[in-house]
Write a protein that holds these residues in place. Structure first.
Motif, PDB file in Angstrom:
ATOM      1  N   LEU A 105       0.803  -1.176  -0.063  1.00  0.00           N
ATOM      2  CA  LEU A 105      -0.014  -0.162   0.029  1.00  0.00           C
ATOM      3  C   LEU A 105       0.673   1.146   0.132  1.00  0.00           C
ATOM      4  N   LYS A 106       1.981   1.174   0.614  1.00  0.00           N
ATOM      5  CA  LYS A 106       2.630   2.273   0.852  1.00  0.00           C
ATOM      6  C   LYS A 106       3.357   2.615  -0.718  1.00  0.00           C
ATOM      7  N   TYR A 107       3.875   1.771  -1.335  1.00  0.00           N
ATOM      8  CA  TYR A 107       4.381   2.043  -2.770  1.00  0.00           C
ATOM      9  C   TYR A 107       3.163   2.592  -3.751  1.00  0.00           C
ATOM     10  N   ASP A 108       1.873   1.793  -3.664  1.00  0.00           N
ATOM     11  CA  ASP A 108       0.671   1.892  -4.352  1.00  0.00           C
ATOM     12  C   ASP A 108       0.388   3.498  -4.146  1.00  0.00           C
ATOM     13  N   PHE A 109       0.127   3.828  -2.825  1.00  0.00           N
ATOM     14  CA  PHE A 109      -0.306   5.336  -2.746  1.00  0.00           C
ATOM     15  C   PHE A 109       0.820   6.320  -2.984  1.00  0.00           C
ATOM     16  N   GLN A 110       2.022   6.251  -2.907  1.00  0.00           N
ATOM     17  CA  GLN A 110       3.119   7.101  -3.165  1.00  0.00           C
ATOM     18  C   GLN A 110       3.037   7.319  -4.591  1.00  0.00           C
ATOM     19  N   PHE A 111       2.898   6.358  -5.311  1.00  0.00           N
ATOM     20  CA  PHE A 111       2.721   6.240  -6.695  1.00  0.00           C
ATOM     21  C   PHE A 111       1.541   7.342  -7.357  1.00  0.00           C
ATOM     22  N   ALA A 112       0.297   6.648  -6.722  1.00  0.00           N
ATOM     23  CA  ALA A 112      -0.786   7.373  -7.058  1.00  0.00           C
ATOM     24  C   ALA A 112      -0.769   8.716  -6.828  1.00  0.00           C
ATOM     25  N   TYR A 113      -0.398   9.193  -5.716  1.00  0.00           N
ATOM     26  CA  TYR A 113      -0.450  10.670  -5.344  1.00  0.00           C
ATOM     27  C   TYR A 113       0.755  11.242  -5.601  1.00  0.00           C
ATOM     28  N   ARG A 114       1.745  10.891  -6.598  1.00  0.00           N
ATOM     29  CA  ARG A 114       2.959  11.654  -6.893  1.00  0.00           C
ATOM     30  C   ARG A 114       2.963  12.889  -7.438  1.00  0.00           C
ATOM     31  N   ASN A 115       1.641  13.236  -8.014  1.00  0.00           N
ATOM     32  CA  ASN A 115       1.536  14.663  -8.760  1.00  0.00           C
ATOM     33  C   ASN A 115       0.628  15.461  -8.160  1.00  0.00           C
ATOM     34  N   HIS A 116       0.512  14.796  -6.604  1.00  0.00           N
ATOM     35  CA  HIS A 116      -0.560  15.744  -5.963  1.00  0.00           C
ATOM     36  C   HIS A 116       0.111  15.921  -4.596  1.00  0.00           C
ATOM     37  N   PRO A 117       1.150  17.078  -4.483  1.00  0.00           N
ATOM     38  CA  PRO A 117       1.942  17.373  -3.370  1.00  0.00           C
ATOM     39  C   PRO A 117       0.983  17.601  -2.106  1.00  0.00           C
ATOM     40  N   ASP A 118      -0.130  18.131  -2.329  1.00  0.00           N
ATOM     41  CA  ASP A 118      -1.081  18.656  -0.788  1.00  0.00           C
ATOM     42  C   ASP A 118      -1.267  17.255  -0.415  1.00  0.00           C
ATOM     43  N   ILE A 119      -1.809  16.510  -1.084  1.00  0.00           N
ATOM     44  CA  ILE A 119      -2.259  15.024  -0.669  1.00  0.00           C
ATOM     45  C   ILE A 119      -1.284  14.257  -0.092  1.00  0.00           C
ATOM     46  N   LEU A 120       0.003  14.425  -0.892  1.00  0.00           N
ATOM     47  CA  LEU A 120       1.024  13.372  -0.718  1.00  0.00           C
ATOM     48  C   LEU A 120       1.422  13.766   0.596  1.00  0.00           C
ATOM     49  N   LYS A 121       1.488  15.265   0.936  1.00  0.00           N
ATOM     50  CA  LYS A 121       1.902  15.748   2.394  1.00  0.00           C
ATOM     51  C   LYS A 121       1.005  14.966   3.414  1.00  0.00           C
ATOM     52  N   LYS A 122      -0.272  14.795   3.275  1.00  0.00           N
ATOM     53  CA  LYS A 122      -1.292  14.356   4.209  1.00  0.00           C
ATOM     54  C   LYS A 122      -0.891  12.835   4.140  1.00  0.00           C
ATOM     55  N   LEU A 123      -0.491  12.197   3.260  1.00  0.00           N
ATOM     56  CA  LEU A 123      -0.225  10.736   3.289  1.00  0.00           C
ATOM     57  C   LEU A 123       0.937  10.509   4.044  1.00  0.00           C
ATOM     58  N   GLN A 124       1.886  11.474   4.253  1.00  0.00           N
ATOM     59  CA  GLN A 124       3.125  11.351   5.049  1.00  0.00           C
ATOM     60  C   GLN A 124       2.891  10.963   6.612  1.00  0.00           C
TER      61      GLN A 124
END
Length: 249
Positions: A105-124
């Motif tokens: 899931l970590k790799y799936d989500f990081q790839f899926a949201y790679r072009n969405h910095p705001d969402i990626l920040k929340k994913l952290q």
């Protein structure tokens, strides 16, 4: 005058044993119960000699019910412990599955949201942390995160059964956590303490009868053996033999 004397149950008498008087088991419970049964038979055969030294007949008669009570408490504790062990095995299997799923899931989500910095920040917030509790929380959070931001996951054709399973695993692991902790802290389980109390209660009587037997038959070597633990004798002999073997090397 009315007799207000109330006979206490064996359960009540066992519970009266203070915790500082509870002794640890130094012999397998099944053997302790078996030896108590053999001792009871010997005491009945030697009753006349034992009573002549001051041992009461009630003391002899009490051996059987105490042994039976210990057997019952051992059965209760064994059932609880084996159930907890099963939970521990299940925990190990599920925690392994959860760790692998978390990694995917970590790799799936990081790839899926790679072009969405705001969402990626929340994913952290999900990606940070370690330990079993954090793993359980992560599994639950990934599922919630996927529902909140579904579009980027759809774009990579994400398999939603992964987050369905992560949510289910989170619930299952949380439920197992208390049972697993129960095994780790088994010494404090009430069933274990009750078993140990019952063992102590039987041992007190066994020790008393053996002491009288050794006194009554102090000059009879064969009778002396009747009033000692066969398990203890064999263990002592084995240790002596091992010591001799080591010394001769």
């Amino acid at each position: 005058m009315t007799d207000t004397t109330v006979t206490k149950t064996i359960n009540e008498l066992v519970l009266e044993i203070s915790e500082d008087k509870i002794v640890s088991t130094t012999i397998p419970i099944a053997i302790a119960i078996g030896e108590a049964g053999v001792l009871h038979q010997y005491a009945l055969e030697d009753k006349e000699a034992l009573l002549a030294k001051g041992l009461s007949e009630d003391t002899i008669n009490e051996l059987a019910p105490r042994a039976k009570f210990l057997q019952e408490q051992q059965s209760v504790w064994t059932a609880v412990y084996e159930s907890a062990l099963t939970s521990t095995q299940e925990w190990e299997e599920k925690i392994e599955e959860a760790s692998l799923l978390q990694r995917e899931l970590k790799y799936d989500f990081q790839f899926a949201y790679r072009n969405h910095p705001d969402i990626l920040k929340k994913l952290q917030n999900i990606l940070d942390g370690n330990g079993h509790m954090d793993l359980i929380q992560d599994l639950s959070d990934y599922s919630a995160f996927a529902r909140q931001y579904p579009e980027p996951l759809k774009a990579i054709l994400f398999d939603t059964t992964k987050t369905d399973r992560s949510q289910q695993l989170a619930r299952e692991l949380f439920d197992l956590l208390n049972k697993v902790d129960g095994v780790k802290n088994s010494k404090n389980r009430p069933e274990k303490l009750m078993r140990d109390r019952a063992y102590t209660y039987l041992k007190q009587l066994v020790d008393e009868i053996r002491a009288y037997g050794k006194y009554a038959f102090w000059n009879d070597e064969e009778k002396q053996k009747r009033y000692s633990s066969e398990y203890g004798r064999k263990k002592h002999t084995k240790n002596d033999n091992e010591t001799e073997t080591v010394s001769s090397l």
